[in-house]
Write a protein that holds these residues in place. Structure first.
Motif, short mmCIF file in Angstrom:
data_model
loop_
_atom_site.label_atom_id
_atom_site.label_comp_id
_atom_site.label_asym_id
_atom_site.label_seq_id
_atom_site.Cartn_x
_atom_site.Cartn_y
_atom_site.Cartn_z
N ASP A 1 0.88 -1.17 0.00
CA ASP A 1 0.00 0.00 0.00
C ASP A 1 0.92 1.22 0.00
N PHE A 2 1.20 1.73 -1.19
CA PHE A 2 2.22 2.76 -1.33
C PHE A 2 1.93 3.98 -0.45
N ALA A 3 0.71 4.50 -0.49
CA ALA A 3 0.40 5.72 0.25
C ALA A 3 0.51 5.51 1.76
N ALA A 4 -0.09 4.42 2.24
CA ALA A 4 -0.09 4.19 3.68
C ALA A 4 1.32 3.88 4.20
N GLU A 5 2.06 3.07 3.47
CA GLU A 5 3.39 2.71 3.95
C GLU A 5 4.35 3.89 3.84
N SER A 6 4.20 4.70 2.82
CA SER A 6 5.04 5.89 2.71
C SER A 6 4.83 6.81 3.91
N ARG A 7 3.57 7.01 4.28
CA ARG A 7 3.28 7.85 5.45
C ARG A 7 3.88 7.24 6.72
N ALA A 8 3.77 5.93 6.86
CA ALA A 8 4.25 5.27 8.07
C ALA A 8 5.77 5.36 8.19
N ILE A 9 6.48 5.30 7.08
CA ILE A 9 7.94 5.38 7.11
C ILE A 9 8.40 6.82 7.33
N LEU A 10 7.73 7.77 6.70
CA LEU A 10 8.14 9.17 6.78
C LEU A 10 7.79 9.80 8.12
N ALA A 11 6.69 9.37 8.75
CA ALA A 11 6.20 10.04 9.95
C ALA A 11 7.22 10.13 11.08
N PRO A 12 7.99 9.08 11.39
CA PRO A 12 8.94 9.21 12.50
C PRO A 12 10.07 10.20 12.22
N PHE A 13 10.36 10.45 10.94
CA PHE A 13 11.41 11.40 10.59
C PHE A 13 10.92 12.85 10.63
N ALA A 14 9.62 13.03 10.48
CA ALA A 14 9.06 14.37 10.30
C ALA A 14 9.50 15.38 11.37
N PRO A 15 9.58 15.01 12.64
CA PRO A 15 10.00 16.01 13.64
C PRO A 15 11.43 16.52 13.44
N TYR A 16 12.23 15.81 12.64
CA TYR A 16 13.64 16.16 12.50
C TYR A 16 13.99 16.69 11.09
N PHE A 17 13.05 16.59 10.15
CA PHE A 17 13.29 17.07 8.79
C PHE A 17 12.78 18.50 8.66
#
Length: 390
Positions: free
Chosen positions: A301-317
Protein backbone atom coordinates in the motif's frame (compact mmCIF):
# COMPACT_ATOMS: atom_id res chain seq x y z
CA UNK A 1 43.84 0.27 -4.42
CA UNK A 2 41.64 2.17 -1.99
CA UNK A 3 37.88 2.59 -2.50
CA UNK A 4 38.37 6.37 -2.53
CA UNK A 5 40.72 6.39 -5.51
CA UNK A 6 39.24 3.69 -7.73
CA UNK A 7 37.32 5.18 -10.68
CA UNK A 8 33.99 3.75 -11.75
CA UNK A 9 35.04 2.87 -15.29
CA UNK A 10 35.20 -0.83 -16.06
CA UNK A 11 38.65 -1.93 -17.21
CA UNK A 12 38.48 -5.43 -18.68
CA UNK A 13 42.29 -5.64 -18.81
CA UNK A 14 42.34 -5.90 -15.00
CA UNK A 15 40.21 -9.04 -14.92
CA UNK A 16 41.99 -12.02 -13.43
CA UNK A 17 42.65 -15.33 -15.12
CA UNK A 18 41.17 -18.40 -13.48
CA UNK A 19 43.42 -21.45 -13.28
CA UNK A 20 41.73 -24.77 -12.63
CA UNK A 21 42.73 -26.48 -9.43
CA UNK A 22 44.12 -29.96 -10.06
CA UNK A 23 42.12 -31.11 -7.03
CA UNK A 24 39.04 -29.28 -8.29
CA UNK A 25 35.84 -29.82 -6.37
CA UNK A 26 32.26 -29.01 -7.29
CA UNK A 27 30.22 -26.57 -5.27
CA UNK A 28 26.48 -26.02 -5.60
CA UNK A 29 25.09 -22.75 -4.26
CA UNK A 30 21.38 -22.26 -3.64
CA UNK A 31 20.68 -18.53 -3.75
CA UNK A 32 22.12 -15.89 -6.08
CA UNK A 33 22.33 -12.97 -3.65
CA UNK A 34 25.47 -11.29 -2.36
CA UNK A 35 26.44 -14.26 -0.17
CA UNK A 36 25.94 -16.89 -2.85
CA UNK A 37 27.70 -14.87 -5.54
CA UNK A 38 30.58 -13.95 -3.22
CA UNK A 39 31.19 -17.57 -2.28
CA UNK A 40 30.96 -18.47 -5.98
CA UNK A 41 33.66 -15.91 -6.81
CA UNK A 42 35.96 -17.03 -4.01
CA UNK A 43 35.64 -20.70 -4.99
CA UNK A 44 36.04 -19.97 -8.69
CA UNK A 45 39.24 -18.03 -8.01
CA UNK A 46 40.55 -21.12 -6.22
CA UNK A 47 39.95 -23.13 -9.38
CA UNK A 48 36.81 -25.02 -8.39
CA UNK A 49 33.67 -25.79 -10.40
CA UNK A 50 30.78 -23.53 -9.38
CA UNK A 51 27.03 -23.96 -9.98
CA UNK A 52 24.64 -21.27 -8.66
CA UNK A 53 20.87 -21.78 -8.69
CA UNK A 54 18.21 -19.14 -8.10
CA UNK A 55 14.43 -19.29 -8.38
CA UNK A 56 14.45 -16.04 -10.37
CA UNK A 57 16.86 -14.21 -12.63
CA UNK A 58 20.41 -13.55 -11.41
CA UNK A 59 20.45 -10.89 -10.03
CA UNK A 60 16.94 -11.44 -8.69
CA UNK A 61 15.09 -8.11 -8.27
CA UNK A 62 13.09 -9.66 -5.42
CA UNK A 63 16.18 -10.68 -3.50
CA UNK A 64 17.32 -8.72 -0.46
CA UNK A 65 20.65 -7.96 -2.16
CA UNK A 66 19.16 -6.03 -5.07
CA UNK A 67 18.56 -2.37 -4.31
CA UNK A 68 20.14 0.80 -5.62
CA UNK A 69 22.39 1.31 -2.63
CA UNK A 70 23.18 -0.16 0.76
CA UNK A 71 25.27 1.30 3.57
CA UNK A 72 28.63 0.14 4.89
CA UNK A 73 29.71 1.74 8.17
CA UNK A 74 31.43 0.74 11.42
CA UNK A 75 28.63 2.04 13.67
CA UNK A 76 27.14 -0.96 15.51
CA UNK A 77 26.02 0.30 18.89
CA UNK A 78 27.71 -1.89 21.48
CA UNK A 79 28.31 -4.78 19.01
CA UNK A 80 32.04 -4.09 18.88
CA UNK A 81 32.82 -7.37 17.10
CA UNK A 82 30.94 -6.28 13.99
CA UNK A 83 32.48 -2.81 14.16
CA UNK A 84 35.93 -4.42 14.03
CA UNK A 85 34.90 -6.55 11.03
CA UNK A 86 34.28 -3.50 8.84
CA UNK A 87 37.97 -2.76 8.13
CA UNK A 88 38.61 -6.32 6.81
CA UNK A 89 35.34 -6.00 4.88
CA UNK A 90 36.70 -2.93 3.08
CA UNK A 91 39.86 -4.86 2.18
CA UNK A 92 37.67 -7.62 0.70
CA UNK A 93 35.68 -5.04 -1.27
CA UNK A 94 38.95 -3.67 -2.67
CA UNK A 95 39.81 -7.15 -3.92
CA UNK A 96 36.40 -7.34 -5.59
CA UNK A 97 36.86 -3.90 -7.20
CA UNK A 98 40.15 -5.16 -8.64
CA UNK A 99 38.35 -8.09 -10.23
CA UNK A 100 35.46 -6.02 -11.58
CA UNK A 101 37.65 -3.09 -12.65
CA UNK A 102 35.29 -0.61 -10.96
CA UNK A 103 34.51 0.51 -7.41
CA UNK A 104 30.79 0.76 -6.73
CA UNK A 105 31.24 2.67 -3.48
CA UNK A 106 31.58 6.27 -2.32
CA UNK A 107 33.41 7.19 0.84
CA UNK A 108 31.01 9.82 2.16
CA UNK A 109 31.53 8.90 5.80
CA UNK A 110 28.49 8.09 7.93
CA UNK A 111 27.01 9.63 11.07
CA UNK A 112 24.96 8.21 13.92
CA UNK A 113 23.03 10.95 15.73
CA UNK A 114 22.45 10.73 19.46
CA UNK A 115 19.28 12.29 20.88
CA UNK A 116 19.50 11.00 24.45
CA UNK A 117 21.97 9.22 26.73
CA UNK A 118 22.30 5.50 26.11
CA UNK A 119 20.85 5.48 22.60
CA UNK A 120 22.45 3.74 19.61
CA UNK A 121 24.87 6.54 18.75
CA UNK A 122 25.89 6.97 22.39
CA UNK A 123 26.60 3.23 22.66
CA UNK A 124 28.50 3.36 19.37
CA UNK A 125 30.68 6.16 20.75
CA UNK A 126 31.52 4.10 23.83
CA UNK A 127 32.30 1.08 21.61
CA UNK A 128 34.56 3.14 19.32
CA UNK A 129 36.47 4.52 22.28
CA UNK A 130 36.89 1.10 23.88
CA UNK A 131 38.08 -0.47 20.61
CA UNK A 132 40.25 2.47 19.55
CA UNK A 133 38.33 2.92 16.29
CA UNK A 134 38.76 6.29 14.51
CA UNK A 135 35.81 8.68 14.76
CA UNK A 136 34.83 12.29 15.32
CA UNK A 137 32.18 13.68 17.65
CA UNK A 138 30.24 16.48 15.96
CA UNK A 139 27.93 18.73 17.99
CA UNK A 140 26.44 22.19 18.21
CA UNK A 141 27.16 24.50 15.29
CA UNK A 142 29.39 21.90 13.59
CA UNK A 143 26.55 19.39 13.54
CA UNK A 144 24.18 22.04 12.15
CA UNK A 145 26.64 22.77 9.34
CA UNK A 146 27.06 19.08 8.57
CA UNK A 147 23.30 18.37 8.53
CA UNK A 148 21.54 21.66 7.62
CA UNK A 149 18.46 19.75 6.43
CA UNK A 150 17.78 18.46 9.96
CA UNK A 151 16.16 20.19 12.92
CA UNK A 152 17.80 18.57 15.93
CA UNK A 153 17.19 19.19 19.64
CA UNK A 154 19.70 20.88 21.90
CA UNK A 155 22.24 18.37 23.16
CA UNK A 156 22.17 16.19 20.05
CA UNK A 157 25.54 15.06 18.76
CA UNK A 158 26.81 13.02 15.86
CA UNK A 159 29.36 10.20 15.78
CA UNK A 160 31.06 10.56 12.40
CA UNK A 161 33.33 7.84 10.99
CA UNK A 162 34.93 6.84 7.72
CA UNK A 163 35.50 5.04 5.49
CA UNK A 164 31.76 4.55 5.21
CA UNK A 165 29.02 5.30 2.72
CA UNK A 166 26.86 3.81 -0.01
CA UNK A 167 27.61 0.53 -1.75
CA UNK A 168 25.73 0.58 -5.08
CA UNK A 169 24.18 -2.81 -4.61
CA UNK A 170 22.34 -3.42 -7.88
CA UNK A 171 25.47 -2.59 -9.90
CA UNK A 172 27.60 -4.80 -7.67
CA UNK A 173 25.49 -7.93 -7.96
CA UNK A 174 24.91 -7.43 -11.70
CA UNK A 175 28.62 -7.05 -12.48
CA UNK A 176 29.59 -9.84 -10.10
CA UNK A 177 27.14 -12.18 -11.83
CA UNK A 178 28.56 -11.18 -15.23
CA UNK A 179 32.11 -11.73 -13.97
CA UNK A 180 31.17 -15.23 -12.81
CA UNK A 181 29.66 -16.10 -16.17
CA UNK A 182 32.75 -14.87 -18.02
CA UNK A 183 35.01 -16.89 -15.74
CA UNK A 184 33.09 -20.12 -16.29
CA UNK A 185 30.62 -20.43 -13.42
CA UNK A 186 27.25 -21.97 -14.23
CA UNK A 187 24.43 -19.63 -13.17
CA UNK A 188 21.11 -21.43 -13.46
CA UNK A 189 18.25 -18.93 -13.39
CA UNK A 190 14.51 -19.40 -12.84
CA UNK A 191 15.16 -22.74 -11.21
CA UNK A 192 13.15 -23.58 -8.12
CA UNK A 193 14.99 -25.83 -5.71
CA UNK A 194 12.43 -27.98 -3.91
CA UNK A 195 14.64 -29.80 -1.42
CA UNK A 196 18.21 -29.84 -0.13
CA UNK A 197 20.31 -32.21 1.94
CA UNK A 198 23.35 -30.11 2.96
CA UNK A 199 25.02 -32.93 4.88
CA UNK A 200 25.24 -35.06 1.72
CA UNK A 201 25.79 -32.14 -0.68
CA UNK A 202 22.53 -32.79 -2.55
CA UNK A 203 19.82 -30.54 -3.98
CA UNK A 204 16.71 -31.37 -6.00
CA UNK A 205 14.99 -29.16 -8.52
CA UNK A 206 11.21 -28.89 -8.57
CA UNK A 207 11.14 -31.33 -11.52
CA UNK A 208 12.80 -33.98 -9.33
CA UNK A 209 16.25 -33.85 -10.93
CA UNK A 210 19.11 -34.23 -8.50
CA UNK A 211 22.28 -32.12 -8.23
CA UNK A 212 25.22 -33.63 -6.39
CA UNK A 213 28.27 -31.67 -5.29
CA UNK A 214 31.31 -31.93 -3.06
CA UNK A 215 30.05 -28.88 -1.16
CA UNK A 216 26.57 -27.39 -0.89
CA UNK A 217 25.93 -23.82 0.28
CA UNK A 218 22.38 -22.78 1.13
CA UNK A 219 22.08 -18.99 1.09
CA UNK A 220 18.36 -18.69 0.41
CA UNK A 221 17.60 -15.71 2.65
CA UNK A 222 13.98 -15.38 3.70
CA UNK A 223 13.03 -18.31 1.44
CA UNK A 224 14.89 -20.68 3.79
CA UNK A 225 11.83 -21.49 5.98
CA UNK A 226 10.00 -22.79 2.90
CA UNK A 227 13.01 -24.64 1.54
CA UNK A 228 13.97 -26.39 4.81
CA UNK A 229 10.77 -26.32 6.88
CA UNK A 230 11.82 -29.09 9.28
CA UNK A 231 14.91 -27.23 10.45
CA UNK A 232 14.03 -23.59 9.72
CA UNK A 233 10.26 -23.42 9.36
CA UNK A 234 10.00 -21.14 12.40
CA UNK A 235 12.91 -18.89 11.43
CA UNK A 236 11.90 -15.24 12.02
CA UNK A 237 11.50 -13.88 8.48
CA UNK A 238 10.57 -10.21 8.15
CA UNK A 239 9.24 -7.94 5.45
CA UNK A 240 10.87 -4.50 5.22
CA UNK A 241 9.83 -1.54 3.08
CA UNK A 242 12.23 1.31 2.28
CA UNK A 243 11.14 4.65 0.89
CA UNK A 244 12.71 6.63 -1.95
CA UNK A 245 11.64 10.25 -1.96
CA UNK A 246 12.34 13.72 -3.31
CA UNK A 247 13.37 16.30 -0.69
CA UNK A 248 12.30 19.94 -0.89
CA UNK A 249 14.39 21.88 -3.40
CA UNK A 250 15.94 24.02 -0.66
CA UNK A 251 17.58 20.94 0.89
CA UNK A 252 18.25 18.66 -2.09
CA UNK A 253 21.94 19.54 -2.26
CA UNK A 254 22.31 19.33 1.53
CA UNK A 255 20.99 15.76 1.45
CA UNK A 256 23.27 14.83 -1.44
CA UNK A 257 26.38 16.31 0.20
CA UNK A 258 25.80 15.12 3.77
CA UNK A 259 26.91 11.74 5.07
CA UNK A 260 24.34 8.96 5.38
CA UNK A 261 22.52 8.77 8.69
CA UNK A 262 23.05 5.46 10.46
CA UNK A 263 20.38 6.21 13.03
CA UNK A 264 18.52 9.12 14.61
CA UNK A 265 18.38 8.21 18.27
CA UNK A 266 16.76 4.85 18.93
CA UNK A 267 13.32 5.49 17.52
CA UNK A 268 13.67 6.53 13.88
CA UNK A 269 15.75 5.15 11.06
CA UNK A 270 18.48 5.71 8.55
CA UNK A 271 19.13 7.46 5.26
CA UNK A 272 21.28 7.08 2.15
CA UNK A 273 22.01 10.06 -0.10
CA UNK A 274 21.32 10.49 -3.80
CA UNK A 275 24.77 9.60 -5.13
CA UNK A 276 25.39 8.34 -8.68
CA UNK A 277 21.70 8.73 -9.42
CA UNK A 278 20.65 6.18 -6.80
CA UNK A 279 18.08 8.48 -5.15
CA UNK A 280 17.47 9.58 -1.57
CA UNK A 281 16.33 6.63 0.54
CA UNK A 282 15.11 6.38 4.13
CA UNK A 283 14.29 3.36 6.21
CA UNK A 284 12.43 2.97 9.48
CA UNK A 285 13.34 -0.33 11.11
CA UNK A 286 10.22 -0.51 13.26
CA UNK A 287 8.12 -0.63 10.08
CA UNK A 288 9.18 -4.24 9.47
CA UNK A 289 6.80 -7.08 10.26
CA UNK A 290 6.95 -10.86 10.42
CA UNK A 291 6.15 -12.26 6.99
CA UNK A 292 7.45 -14.69 4.38
CA UNK A 293 7.96 -13.77 0.72
CA UNK A 294 6.55 -17.08 -0.50
CA UNK A 295 3.36 -16.40 1.48
CA UNK A 296 2.78 -12.64 1.48
CA UNK A 297 4.44 -11.69 -1.79
CA UNK A 298 5.47 -8.20 -2.90
CA UNK A 299 2.31 -6.11 -2.90
CA UNK A 300 2.34 -2.82 -0.97
CA UNK A 301 0.00 0.00 0.00
CA UNK A 302 2.22 2.76 -1.33
CA UNK A 303 0.40 5.72 0.25
CA UNK A 304 -0.09 4.19 3.68
CA UNK A 305 3.39 2.71 3.95
CA UNK A 306 5.04 5.89 2.71
CA UNK A 307 3.28 7.85 5.45
CA UNK A 308 4.25 5.27 8.07
CA UNK A 309 7.94 5.38 7.11
CA UNK A 310 8.14 9.17 6.78
CA UNK A 311 6.20 10.04 9.95
CA UNK A 312 8.94 9.21 12.50
CA UNK A 313 11.41 11.40 10.59
CA UNK A 314 9.06 14.37 10.30
CA UNK A 315 10.00 16.01 13.64
CA UNK A 316 13.64 16.16 12.50
CA UNK A 317 13.29 17.07 8.79
CA UNK A 318 13.14 20.74 7.90
CA UNK A 319 10.12 21.41 5.63
CA UNK A 320 8.96 17.87 6.35
CA UNK A 321 5.64 18.48 4.59
CA UNK A 322 7.45 19.10 1.29
CA UNK A 323 8.99 15.64 0.93
CA UNK A 324 7.47 13.69 -1.96
CA UNK A 325 7.43 9.86 -1.83
CA UNK A 326 8.50 8.23 -5.11
CA UNK A 327 8.54 4.48 -4.62
CA UNK A 328 8.91 1.66 -2.10
CA UNK A 329 11.61 -0.99 -2.16
CA UNK A 330 10.43 -4.22 -0.56
CA UNK A 331 12.77 -6.84 0.82
CA UNK A 332 12.67 -9.87 3.10
CA UNK A 333 15.28 -11.24 5.47
CA UNK A 334 15.65 -13.48 8.51
CA UNK A 335 16.29 -11.54 11.71
CA UNK A 336 16.92 -13.45 14.93
CA UNK A 337 16.52 -11.68 18.30
CA UNK A 338 20.29 -11.89 18.94
CA UNK A 339 20.97 -10.06 15.64
CA UNK A 340 23.99 -12.24 14.88
CA UNK A 341 24.73 -13.94 11.57
CA UNK A 342 24.44 -17.72 11.79
CA UNK A 343 26.39 -20.38 9.90
CA UNK A 344 25.43 -24.03 10.37
CA UNK A 345 27.82 -26.62 8.96
CA UNK A 346 26.88 -30.27 8.50
CA UNK A 347 28.80 -32.84 6.49
CA UNK A 348 29.34 -31.47 2.99
CA UNK A 349 27.07 -28.47 3.45
CA UNK A 350 26.70 -25.09 5.04
CA UNK A 351 23.58 -23.01 5.69
CA UNK A 352 23.90 -19.22 6.04
CA UNK A 353 20.99 -17.53 7.80
CA UNK A 354 19.95 -14.80 10.27
CA UNK A 355 21.48 -12.29 7.86
CA UNK A 356 19.35 -9.36 9.01
CA UNK A 357 19.60 -6.35 6.70
CA UNK A 358 23.30 -6.08 7.53
CA UNK A 359 24.89 -8.91 5.56
CA UNK A 360 25.46 -7.06 2.29
CA UNK A 361 28.44 -5.07 3.58
CA UNK A 362 30.23 -8.27 4.62
CA UNK A 363 29.43 -10.30 1.47
CA UNK A 364 32.88 -10.54 -0.18
CA UNK A 365 34.63 -11.07 3.15
CA UNK A 366 32.21 -13.83 4.16
CA UNK A 367 32.63 -15.40 0.73
CA UNK A 368 36.38 -15.64 1.23
CA UNK A 369 36.05 -17.14 4.71
CA UNK A 370 33.51 -19.74 3.55
CA UNK A 371 35.75 -20.68 0.61
CA UNK A 372 38.56 -21.22 3.11
CA UNK A 373 36.25 -23.40 5.16
CA UNK A 374 35.33 -25.56 2.16
CA UNK A 375 39.04 -25.82 1.28
CA UNK A 376 39.87 -27.15 4.74
CA UNK A 377 41.89 -24.06 5.64
CA UNK A 378 39.35 -22.74 8.14
CA UNK A 379 37.77 -24.34 11.17
CA UNK A 380 33.95 -24.38 11.12
CA UNK A 381 33.66 -23.38 14.77
CA UNK A 382 36.03 -20.45 14.29
CA UNK A 383 34.28 -19.14 11.18
CA UNK A 384 30.87 -19.56 12.82
CA UNK A 385 31.95 -17.63 15.90
CA UNK A 386 33.56 -14.91 13.76
CA UNK A 387 30.42 -14.52 11.64
CA UNK A 388 28.39 -14.14 14.81
CA UNK A 389 30.48 -11.09 15.74
CA UNK A 390 32.38 -12.51 18.70
Amino acid sequence: MSPRSMPSTVRPDRRIAIERNPSMSRITIVGGGIVGLSVARAMLKRGHEVHVLDQGPIPNPRGASVDRHRMIRPHYGDATGYARMVAPAFAAWDRLWDDLGAAHFENTGAVAISLEPGDYADRTLASFRAAGLPHEVVEGAALARLMPHLDLPDGAFGVLAEPAGPLFADRIVAELADWLRVKGARLEENCRVARVDPARGLAWRADGSEIAADHLLVAAGAWLPGLMPEAYGEAPAYRQALLYLDPPAAYAEAWRAAPPIVTLGDHTGYSLPDRRGAGLKIGYSAHRRRARPDVEGFEADFAAESRAILAPFAPYFRQAEAYRPLRLQLGYYVLAPERRFRLEAAGQGLVVTDCDGQMFKFGPLLGERIAGLFAGEENAADVTRWAAGY
